[in-house]
Scaffold this active site. Structure first.
Site, PDB file in Angstrom:
ATOM      1  N   LYS A 251      10.075  -6.378 -51.957  1.00 15.08           N
ATOM      2  CA  LYS A 251      11.033  -5.737 -51.047  1.00 15.08           C
ATOM      3  C   LYS A 251      11.988  -4.904 -51.876  1.00 15.08           C
ATOM      4  O   LYS A 251      12.224  -5.199 -53.053  1.00 15.08           O
ATOM      5  CB  LYS A 251      11.843  -6.786 -50.271  1.00 15.08           C
TER       6      LYS A 251
HETATM    7  P1  NAD Z   1      15.546  -0.124 -37.025  1.00 16.43           P
HETATM    8  O1  NAD Z   1      16.573   0.299 -37.987  1.00 16.43           O
HETATM    9  O2  NAD Z   1      14.550   0.889 -36.528  1.00 16.43           O
HETATM   10  O3  NAD Z   1      16.228  -0.755 -35.713  1.00 16.43           O
HETATM   11  C1  NAD Z   1      17.185  -1.763 -35.765  1.00 16.43           C
HETATM   12  C2  NAD Z   1      17.765  -1.913 -34.371  1.00 16.43           C
HETATM   13  O4  NAD Z   1      18.667  -3.008 -34.381  1.00 16.43           O
HETATM   14  C3  NAD Z   1      18.562  -0.696 -33.902  1.00 16.43           C
HETATM   15  O5  NAD Z   1      18.313  -0.488 -32.523  1.00 16.43           O
HETATM   16  C4  NAD Z   1      20.003  -1.130 -34.101  1.00 16.43           C
HETATM   17  O6  NAD Z   1      20.900  -0.460 -33.234  1.00 16.43           O
HETATM   18  C5  NAD Z   1      19.870  -2.600 -33.750  1.00 16.43           C
HETATM   19  N1  NAD Z   1      20.987  -3.423 -34.207  1.00 16.43           N
HETATM   20  C6  NAD Z   1      21.616  -3.428 -35.404  1.00 16.43           C
HETATM   21  N2  NAD Z   1      22.623  -4.318 -35.387  1.00 16.43           N
HETATM   22  C7  NAD Z   1      22.628  -4.876 -34.158  1.00 16.43           C
HETATM   23  C8  NAD Z   1      23.434  -5.848 -33.511  1.00 16.43           C
HETATM   24  N3  NAD Z   1      24.459  -6.397 -34.130  1.00 16.43           N
HETATM   25  N4  NAD Z   1      23.147  -6.197 -32.242  1.00 16.43           N
HETATM   26  C9  NAD Z   1      22.125  -5.623 -31.588  1.00 16.43           C
HETATM   27  N5  NAD Z   1      21.328  -4.691 -32.145  1.00 16.43           N
HETATM   28  C10 NAD Z   1      21.584  -4.323 -33.407  1.00 16.43           C
HETATM   29  O7  NAD Z   1      14.803  -1.360 -37.700  1.00 16.43           O
HETATM   30  P2  NAD Z   1      13.349  -1.922 -37.387  1.00 16.43           P
HETATM   31  O8  NAD Z   1      12.377  -1.260 -38.279  1.00 16.43           O
HETATM   32  O9  NAD Z   1      13.112  -1.945 -35.918  1.00 16.43           O
HETATM   33  O10 NAD Z   1      13.503  -3.414 -37.943  1.00 16.43           O
HETATM   34  C11 NAD Z   1      14.119  -4.436 -37.184  1.00 16.43           C
HETATM   35  C12 NAD Z   1      13.802  -5.780 -37.806  1.00 16.43           C
HETATM   36  O11 NAD Z   1      12.394  -5.952 -37.859  1.00 16.43           O
HETATM   37  C13 NAD Z   1      14.279  -5.963 -39.252  1.00 16.43           C
HETATM   38  O12 NAD Z   1      14.609  -7.332 -39.446  1.00 16.43           O
HETATM   39  C14 NAD Z   1      13.056  -5.627 -40.080  1.00 16.43           C
HETATM   40  O13 NAD Z   1      13.091  -6.237 -41.361  1.00 16.43           O
HETATM   41  C15 NAD Z   1      11.990  -6.214 -39.196  1.00 16.43           C
HETATM   42  N6  NAD Z   1      10.654  -5.645 -39.413  1.00 16.43           N
HETATM   43  C16 NAD Z   1      10.424  -4.321 -39.247  1.00 16.43           C
HETATM   44  C17 NAD Z   1       9.146  -3.834 -39.449  1.00 16.43           C
HETATM   45  C18 NAD Z   1       8.797  -2.387 -39.228  1.00 16.43           C
HETATM   46  O14 NAD Z   1       7.599  -2.042 -39.328  1.00 16.43           O
HETATM   47  N7  NAD Z   1       9.729  -1.521 -38.879  1.00 16.43           N
HETATM   48  C19 NAD Z   1       8.108  -4.702 -39.830  1.00 16.43           C
HETATM   49  C20 NAD Z   1       8.405  -6.059 -39.968  1.00 16.43           C
HETATM   50  C21 NAD Z   1       9.676  -6.519 -39.760  1.00 16.43           C
END
Ligand code: NAD
Length: 425
Positions: free
Chosen positions: A116
């Protein structure tokens, strides 16, 4: 950089990401009777890189950021894992997330290890050019440990296909054209069809399997999703359009929106695509981020950041049948135990959200083969891979009378330990 205008984030869990992973690890290591020396190998990172990243800002100043790339384990293949830009990204968080990647790739049985990266920065305060300069400088500083057969980054929180394109360009400018050095790229630069929606799609496939096995009909069932970014928005769209579920509430950093009859997801997506906050959507009642956790539902999907389900806040009051961890590490170990006592099932992060890394594997394989798969082929393979992993977790959980999380860890740890032993450790 001040902390006052950083994006809101759930109050930090009392445990660090690293401590969360350690505590979950111990339970599963006991389950498979792992030897003490192997526990040490599997918990310690293979290699950690910390770099200073000086960036010329638009006003001429130089600001220095701190970046990390942690390769947790590479016994089963090149290290693999996202890069996040966040004001609270630090060594412990990145290390915990790197370890999860090792278990995730092992559980999916794809030929990668875990890594990571992170930069401690509030990207919302940077212009696009500053973001590009930051990405290029960070890539220069960690390039020595990257490579298609060494370590392959991908998007994570606050990074996207454009950021991956800059990484590809920066790396390739020295090494020659190397699309396989990074995944989650734009399709025009060798990205895979279906990668962008892959994590949300994988979450849906796992929910579909669980729904069938445990008799919770998905059609018409009530879903609440925290986070409306990459994972949350695609999941909402797919559950609505392909599974017939009723997404009744979603939230983003600024707050949430709730409609007991089910949100008009295509309408909400079009609203957000115009850059408007979810709270201003007129097709529902605006709610606070805390209120989201009080809504009765069948499926509760944290899909934002880590440490949001805690003993202190909501573990005793959440009112759902299943917590599906779309985000990484959303549930603290103490909260996990409370949910277990309350009979609320948890589908763990490294099973539920493994669709992204699985399609990243297909992207890497397509780049190495210089061949492109169709979107249908990607979805078909993803469904087969994640369903197989789900079934192995379900069966072990039943056989050993443990939670899905402990079973998933048990399978992953066993695979990584086997690879370590075969390599002579
Ligand atoms: P992103 O940045 O696209 O979206 C994050 C979302 O969370 C946004 O809508 C943001 O406004 C919201 N958010 C932030 N703080 C918040 C709060 N306090 N309350 C409510 N909403 C809040 O990120 P993502 O890629 O969707 O990733 C989200 C999670 O999924 C992370 O933990 C990431 O590690 C995990 N993840 C992502 C992927 C991927 O392919 N993108 C894969 C595996 C895991």
């Amino acid at each position: 950089m001040t902390t006052t205008d950083q994006p809101a984030r759930p109050s930090r869990a009392p445990m660090s990401g690293r401590a969360i992973v350690q505590s979950q690890f111990d339970r599963a290591a006991d389950l498979i009777n792992l030897e003490a020396y192997m526990r040490k190998i599997l918990m310690s990172p293979f290699r950690e890189v910390q770099v200073e990243v000086p960036v010329r800002m638009d006003d001429g100043r130089i600001e220095v950021f701190t970046g990390y790339r942690i390769q947790h384990n590479g016994a089963r293949g090149p290290c693999k894992g996202g890069i996040r830009y966040h004001p609270e990204a630090d060594h412990d968080e990145v290390l915990g997330l790197a370890a999860i990647m090792t278990w995730k790739t092992a559980l999916m049985d794809i030929p990668f290890g875990g890594a990571k990266g992170g930069v401690t920065v509030n990207p919302k305060k940077l212009s696009k050019l500053e973001l590009e300069r930051l990405t290029r400088r960070f890539t220069q500083r960690i390039a020595i440990v990257l490579g298609p057969y060494r370590d392959i980054p991908a998007p994570d929180v606050n990074t996207n296909a454009q950021v991956m394109a800059w990484i590809l360009d920066e790396y390739s400018s020295r090494q020659g054209y190397t699309p396989a050095v990074v995944t989650g790229k734009p399709v025009a630069l060798g990205g895979s069809l279906g990668r962008e929606e892959a994590t949300g799609r994988g979450v849906m496939y796992v929910i579909q399997e669980y729904a069938r096995d445990f008799g919770i009909p998905l059609k018409g069932s009530r879903v609440v999703i925290q986070g409306f970014g990459n994972v949350g928005s695609h999941l909402a769209r797919l559950l609505d359009s392909e599974a017939g579920a009723k997404v009744i509430a979603v939230s983003a950093v600024e707050g949430g929106i709730y409609n007991d009859k089910g949100l008009d997801i295509p309408g909400l997506l079009a609203h957000v695509a115009q850059g408007k906050p979810v709270t201003e959507w007129t097709g529902g009642k605006s709610i606070t981020n805390d209120e989201l956790w009080t809504i009765p539902c069948d499926w509760l999907v944290p899909a934002a950041l880590g440490g949001v389900i805690t003993k202190e806040s909501n573990a005793r009051t959440i009112d759902c049948k299943v917590v599906v961890e779309g985000a990484n590490e959303p549930t603290t170990p103490t909260a996990d135990r409370i949910l277990e006592e309350r009979g609320i099932a948890v589908i763990p992060d490294f099973l539920a959200n493994a669709g992204g890394v699985t399609v990243s594997y297909y992207e890497w394989a397509q780049n190495l083969q210089q061949y492109r798969w169709t979107h249908e082929q990607v979805n078909r393979e993803l469904k087969a891979t994640i369903t197989k992993a789900y079934l192995s977790v379900r069966d072990l959980a039943k056989q050993k009378a443990v939670t899905f999380r402990t079973a998933a860890y048990g399978i992953a740890l066993q695979r990584v330990a086997d690879a370590e032993r075969l390599r002579g450790n």
